[in-house]
Motif scaffolding. Sequence first.
Motif, mmCIF file in Angstrom:
data_model
loop_
_atom_site.group_PDB
_atom_site.id
_atom_site.type_symbol
_atom_site.label_atom_id
_atom_site.label_comp_id
_atom_site.label_asym_id
_atom_site.label_seq_id
_atom_site.Cartn_x
_atom_site.Cartn_y
_atom_site.Cartn_z
ATOM 1 N N HIS A 190 -2.848 -5.036 -7.503
ATOM 2 C CA HIS A 190 -3.088 -6.025 -8.378
ATOM 3 C C HIS A 190 -2.503 -5.648 -9.773
ATOM 4 C CE1 HIS A 190 -4.968 -9.016 -11.305
ATOM 5 N NE2 HIS A 190 -4.472 -9.804 -10.354
ATOM 6 N N GLU A 191 -2.625 -4.116 -10.087
ATOM 7 C CA GLU A 191 -2.087 -3.765 -11.525
ATOM 8 C C GLU A 191 -0.655 -3.639 -11.530
ATOM 9 O OE1 GLU A 191 -3.739 -2.819 -14.308
ATOM 10 O OE2 GLU A 191 -5.975 -3.087 -13.737
ATOM 11 N N VAL A 192 -0.113 -3.770 -10.273
ATOM 12 C CA VAL A 192 1.440 -3.820 -10.428
ATOM 13 C C VAL A 192 1.731 -5.397 -10.104
ATOM 14 C CG1 VAL A 192 3.344 -3.293 -8.793
ATOM 15 C CG2 VAL A 192 1.471 -1.660 -9.065
ATOM 16 N N ILE A 193 1.066 -6.037 -9.393
ATOM 17 C CA ILE A 193 1.682 -7.513 -9.259
ATOM 18 C C ILE A 193 1.195 -8.273 -10.451
ATOM 19 C CG2 ILE A 193 1.350 -9.842 -7.887
ATOM 20 C CD1 ILE A 193 0.946 -7.758 -5.455
ATOM 21 N N ARG A 194 0.189 -8.132 -10.922
ATOM 22 C CA ARG A 194 -0.478 -8.802 -11.852
ATOM 23 C C ARG A 194 -0.720 -10.371 -11.728
ATOM 24 N NH1 ARG A 194 2.539 -5.548 -16.810
ATOM 25 N NH2 ARG A 194 1.653 -3.489 -16.164
ATOM 26 N N PHE A 225 4.149 -4.859 5.454
ATOM 27 C CA PHE A 225 5.115 -4.772 4.819
ATOM 28 C C PHE A 225 5.316 -3.945 3.491
ATOM 29 C CE2 PHE A 225 4.493 -8.423 7.405
ATOM 30 C CZ PHE A 225 5.746 -8.577 8.526
ATOM 31 N N PRO A 226 5.841 -2.988 3.433
ATOM 32 C CA PRO A 226 5.690 -1.923 2.173
ATOM 33 C C PRO A 226 6.615 -2.679 1.161
ATOM 34 C CG PRO A 226 5.900 -0.556 3.851
ATOM 35 C CD PRO A 226 6.251 -1.937 4.826
ATOM 36 N N ILE A 227 5.974 -2.917 -0.031
ATOM 37 C CA ILE A 227 6.751 -3.661 -1.059
ATOM 38 C C ILE A 227 7.072 -2.866 -2.303
ATOM 39 C CG2 ILE A 227 5.715 -5.989 -0.813
ATOM 40 C CD1 ILE A 227 3.690 -5.315 -2.907
ATOM 41 N N CYS A 228 6.383 -1.745 -2.489
ATOM 42 C CA CYS A 228 6.779 -0.643 -3.656
ATOM 43 C C CYS A 228 5.843 0.383 -3.511
ATOM 44 C CB CYS A 228 6.360 -1.348 -4.929
ATOM 45 S SG CYS A 228 4.762 -1.799 -5.212
ATOM 46 N N LYS A 229 6.122 1.397 -4.229
ATOM 47 C CA LYS A 229 5.583 2.723 -4.455
ATOM 48 C C LYS A 229 5.093 3.035 -5.961
ATOM 49 C CE LYS A 229 9.176 6.067 -4.368
ATOM 50 N NZ LYS A 229 9.878 7.084 -3.740
ATOM 51 N N LEU A 250 9.249 -5.495 -11.134
ATOM 52 C CA LEU A 250 8.607 -4.339 -10.903
ATOM 53 C C LEU A 250 9.133 -3.114 -11.411
ATOM 54 C CD1 LEU A 250 7.891 -4.772 -6.961
ATOM 55 C CD2 LEU A 250 6.287 -5.321 -8.869
ATOM 56 N N GLU A 251 10.466 -2.943 -11.469
ATOM 57 C CA GLU A 251 11.180 -2.020 -12.214
ATOM 58 C C GLU A 251 11.118 -1.828 -13.499
ATOM 59 O OE1 GLU A 251 15.273 -2.500 -10.925
ATOM 60 O OE2 GLU A 251 15.009 -1.534 -9.042
ATOM 61 N N VAL A 290 7.730 0.485 -11.509
ATOM 62 C CA VAL A 290 7.412 0.964 -10.103
ATOM 63 C C VAL A 290 8.874 0.691 -9.483
ATOM 64 C CG1 VAL A 290 6.128 -0.317 -8.363
ATOM 65 C CG2 VAL A 290 5.186 -0.510 -10.612
ATOM 66 N N LYS A 291 8.816 1.274 -8.510
ATOM 67 C CA LYS A 291 10.014 1.459 -7.433
ATOM 68 C C LYS A 291 9.681 0.649 -6.149
ATOM 69 C CE LYS A 291 11.146 5.820 -9.509
ATOM 70 N NZ LYS A 291 11.663 7.379 -9.292
ATOM 71 N N ARG A 292 10.731 0.175 -5.565
ATOM 72 C CA ARG A 292 10.690 -0.316 -4.108
ATOM 73 C C ARG A 292 10.363 1.092 -3.231
ATOM 74 N NH1 ARG A 292 9.236 -5.447 -3.497
ATOM 75 N NH2 ARG A 292 10.693 -7.037 -4.372
#
Length: 275
Positions: A48-52, A107-111, A265-266, A270-272
């Motif tokens: 959630h800290e990434v998606i917000r 389904f990996p979305i990012c790292k 994300l970038e 944050v990277k894919r």
Amino acid sequence: MKERRTLCCRRIIFLALLLGAAWLFTSPAAAQDLPPRPLKFACSAQVHEVIRDDILKLFTDKTGVKMEADLYSSSLAVSRLAYDLADVAATALRLDTRSKAEGLLEFPICKDALVIFTNPEMKVTDLTDKQIRDIFSGAITNWNQCGGPDRAFMLVIPTKDSALYQNFARMFMEGKDTVFDVMTARSTMVVDVARRFAGALSFVNLAATRGKPEGAKLVKVNGLGPDSPQYPYYQVFSLVTKGKPVGDAKKFLDFMMSEEVTKLLEARGVKRHKE
């Protein structure tokens, strides 16, 4: 006899009311009047800290699909999906063999980088992975053993059932037990707690430190920071569905994989993730 007839009449009336209610709520006309059910999203606090909320709101604005997003540990988020209490889960742990055998798909979305950080007042800017392991195992107890002031460590960790703790233990601890002074109920709360103690040391995903300059001072590991291409400590964040995603769940997955979200994300550092 009269009492029996009265009782029978009451039962008939009750059954008729039940049948009428069932028809009312299952008829096509009634179904059209009911509002669409929101997409239930069980989300890891780290993810959630990434998606917000802004990306979730953007999804609703673009598709009209309303969401109910609640925060859990990664394992609990996946469990809620498995027991049909959620339509989509987000996790910072990779699915195990058992979960995959039960029909869950990831389904990996990012790292996002797993970073070590201190209270902003601390002057130490670099630690080795061995020092980190020794600190969190209790072999080193004072900052002056790492080039810092004469001050005891205040070790802040998330709950041990969190993905953040499990990933940290896997990456740094080499099977050694972790000692701590404060344990937070939610993984991303470590930033808010650590800023209150001058000798604090903790770890979290990089996105959780964004926009909180007073809460976290990043420490390099073996001379490498998360901005370095050689930085090795990353967590993979994934969306999970029960079986092949369909309907609103597929819309959400497609949206999260879109170029528009990639750019957002970038912009957050944050990277894919690519397998």
